[in-house]
Scaffold this active site. Sequence first.
Site, PDB file in Angstrom:
ATOM      1  N   LYS A  73      -9.302  -9.081   0.384  1.00 19.30           N
ATOM      2  CA  LYS A  73     -10.715  -8.891   0.727  1.00 19.30           C
ATOM      3  C   LYS A  73     -11.542  -9.596  -0.335  1.00 19.30           C
ATOM      4  O   LYS A  73     -12.429  -9.032  -0.980  1.00 19.30           O
ATOM      5  CB  LYS A  73     -11.043  -7.393   0.796  1.00 19.30           C
ATOM      6  CG  LYS A  73     -12.369  -7.073   1.490  1.00 19.30           C
ATOM      7  CD  LYS A  73     -12.411  -7.472   2.951  1.00 19.30           C
ATOM      8  CE  LYS A  73     -13.737  -7.042   3.567  1.00 19.30           C
ATOM      9  NZ  LYS A  73     -13.941  -7.620   4.912  1.00 19.30           N
TER      10      LYS A  73
ATOM     11  N   ASP B 183       1.592   0.286   8.949  1.00 17.45           N
ATOM     12  CA  ASP B 183       1.532   1.301  10.007  1.00 17.45           C
ATOM     13  C   ASP B 183       0.987   0.706  11.298  1.00 17.45           C
ATOM     14  O   ASP B 183       1.448   1.051  12.394  1.00 17.45           O
ATOM     15  CB  ASP B 183       0.664   2.478   9.564  1.00 17.45           C
ATOM     16  CG  ASP B 183       1.422   3.441   8.665  1.00 17.45           C
ATOM     17  OD1 ASP B 183       2.560   3.100   8.268  1.00 17.45           O
ATOM     18  OD2 ASP B 183       0.901   4.517   8.357  1.00 17.45           O
TER      19      ASP B 183
ATOM     20  N   ASP C   3      -9.486  -7.121   7.353  1.00 21.43           N
ATOM     21  CA  ASP C   3      -9.993  -6.703   8.656  1.00 21.43           C
ATOM     22  C   ASP C   3      -9.594  -7.698   9.738  1.00 21.43           C
ATOM     23  O   ASP C   3      -9.191  -7.306  10.846  1.00 21.43           O
ATOM     24  CB  ASP C   3     -11.509  -6.498   8.612  1.00 21.43           C
ATOM     25  CG  ASP C   3     -12.250  -7.597   7.869  1.00 21.43           C
ATOM     26  OD1 ASP C   3     -11.605  -8.455   7.232  1.00 21.43           O
ATOM     27  OD2 ASP C   3     -13.497  -7.595   7.894  1.00 21.43           O
TER      28      ASP C   3
ATOM     29  N   TYR D 156      -3.893   3.227  -5.899  1.00 18.51           N
ATOM     30  CA  TYR D 156      -3.014   4.380  -6.036  1.00 18.51           C
ATOM     31  C   TYR D 156      -2.691   4.705  -7.493  1.00 18.51           C
ATOM     32  O   TYR D 156      -2.316   5.830  -7.806  1.00 18.51           O
ATOM     33  CB  TYR D 156      -1.700   4.140  -5.278  1.00 18.51           C
ATOM     34  CG  TYR D 156      -1.861   4.060  -3.783  1.00 18.51           C
ATOM     35  CD1 TYR D 156      -2.975   4.587  -3.147  1.00 18.51           C
ATOM     36  CD2 TYR D 156      -0.891   3.453  -3.004  1.00 18.51           C
ATOM     37  CE1 TYR D 156      -3.114   4.512  -1.777  1.00 18.51           C
ATOM     38  CE2 TYR D 156      -1.020   3.374  -1.620  1.00 18.51           C
ATOM     39  CZ  TYR D 156      -2.134   3.906  -1.010  1.00 18.51           C
ATOM     40  OH  TYR D 156      -2.269   3.837   0.354  1.00 18.51           O
TER      41      TYR D 156
ATOM     42  N   ASP E 250      -0.279  -0.631   3.015  1.00 21.31           N
ATOM     43  CA  ASP E 250      -0.061   0.683   3.616  1.00 21.31           C
ATOM     44  C   ASP E 250      -0.648   0.711   5.025  1.00 21.31           C
ATOM     45  O   ASP E 250      -0.015   1.170   5.988  1.00 21.31           O
ATOM     46  CB  ASP E 250      -0.714   1.746   2.730  1.00 21.31           C
ATOM     47  CG  ASP E 250      -0.223   3.154   3.028  1.00 21.31           C
ATOM     48  OD1 ASP E 250       0.533   3.336   4.002  1.00 21.31           O
ATOM     49  OD2 ASP E 250      -0.592   4.076   2.288  1.00 21.31           O
TER      50      ASP E 250
END
Length: 356
Positions: free
Chosen positions: A189, A249, A221, A138, A245
């Site tokens: 990751k 959610d 994942d 970001y 993020d």
Amino acid sequence: MKIAILAGDGIGKEVTAEAVKVLKAAVDPDTRLELVEAPIGGAGVAAAGDPLPDETLAIARGADAILFGAAGEPGDEALPFMQRPGASLLRLRKALDLFANFRPAFLLPELAGASTLRAEVVDGLDLVILRELTGDLYFGEPRGVSVDANGQRVGINTMRYTEAEIERVARVAFETARQRRRKVCSVDKANVLETMQLWREVVTHVSRDYPDVELSHQFVDAAVMMLMRNPLQFDVIVTGNVFGDILSDAAAMLTGSIGMLPSASLAHDRKGLYEPVHGTAPDIAGKNLANPLAAILSVEMMLRYSFDLHAAADRVRGAVRKVLADGYRTGDIYEPGMKRVGTAEMGDAVVAALQR
């Protein structure tokens, strides 16, 4: 208590209004409560031609805490990044160095039937996702869209973390776990990204200072899969900005609705920005349909984290549970046989429960 009220756009205005009502009812009548409203997002553009006006930023800097609603409007993505109403929150986080984002995911017993997962999977859910908030894709440079030598458009974003950025959020994670069940899961990751290899190395190094806290690692994942399969294994999840993020959610749906989950973004001095994790929801904005409980529970976090008013925070949580136990439901958590209410009616019910 000087609090900046940045309601923003869409349903942010509606849910923030209900959260302010609850805040006023929750604090001691003798408390000097100074609430300063300022525009942000699309409201900032309308007021001053900037999603984050200088005056709004100054008000936020001068406040003890910030209550934020939501920012962003349809068509944001077509604008240059710094002009997007939705980017105002990212700019504010960076300007105030709000690097530690707490996103709790908990299932209140009164909403056990609202989750789409089986009761035995989510019963007792109580975890915290700690998202690093001022680095990663970001904010990394270079970024943007350019044209290469072959005339092809190329989009670039840079995943970037310094060792110091990783260390400070890792320490917050371990300190938080010491107040809970003493388990930290670091999500990365590292199998394909060098940035995440550094992330794992630094988190592992920091863990040596916390031998009483159990550390585990998961690839992002696999972590998403395990959130759906066995979420009760998690206590504190610490991860980067982008992965946090996504994970938060996903975790929201374990509780039945993203409209139920608050968040806190904290700096080193305990100044915090408190907001529901949902967005502006323009499809229901202005219709008295939005669930204000995430914004109200954000007030609970504010009272607890920025002001050490734990008794008042407990009363807010108790009032929310009381109205849910009494059957009040907004549309997102409605079940047959319950009392369907709108945004304002839900806020009024929480205030009434507090006053009782």
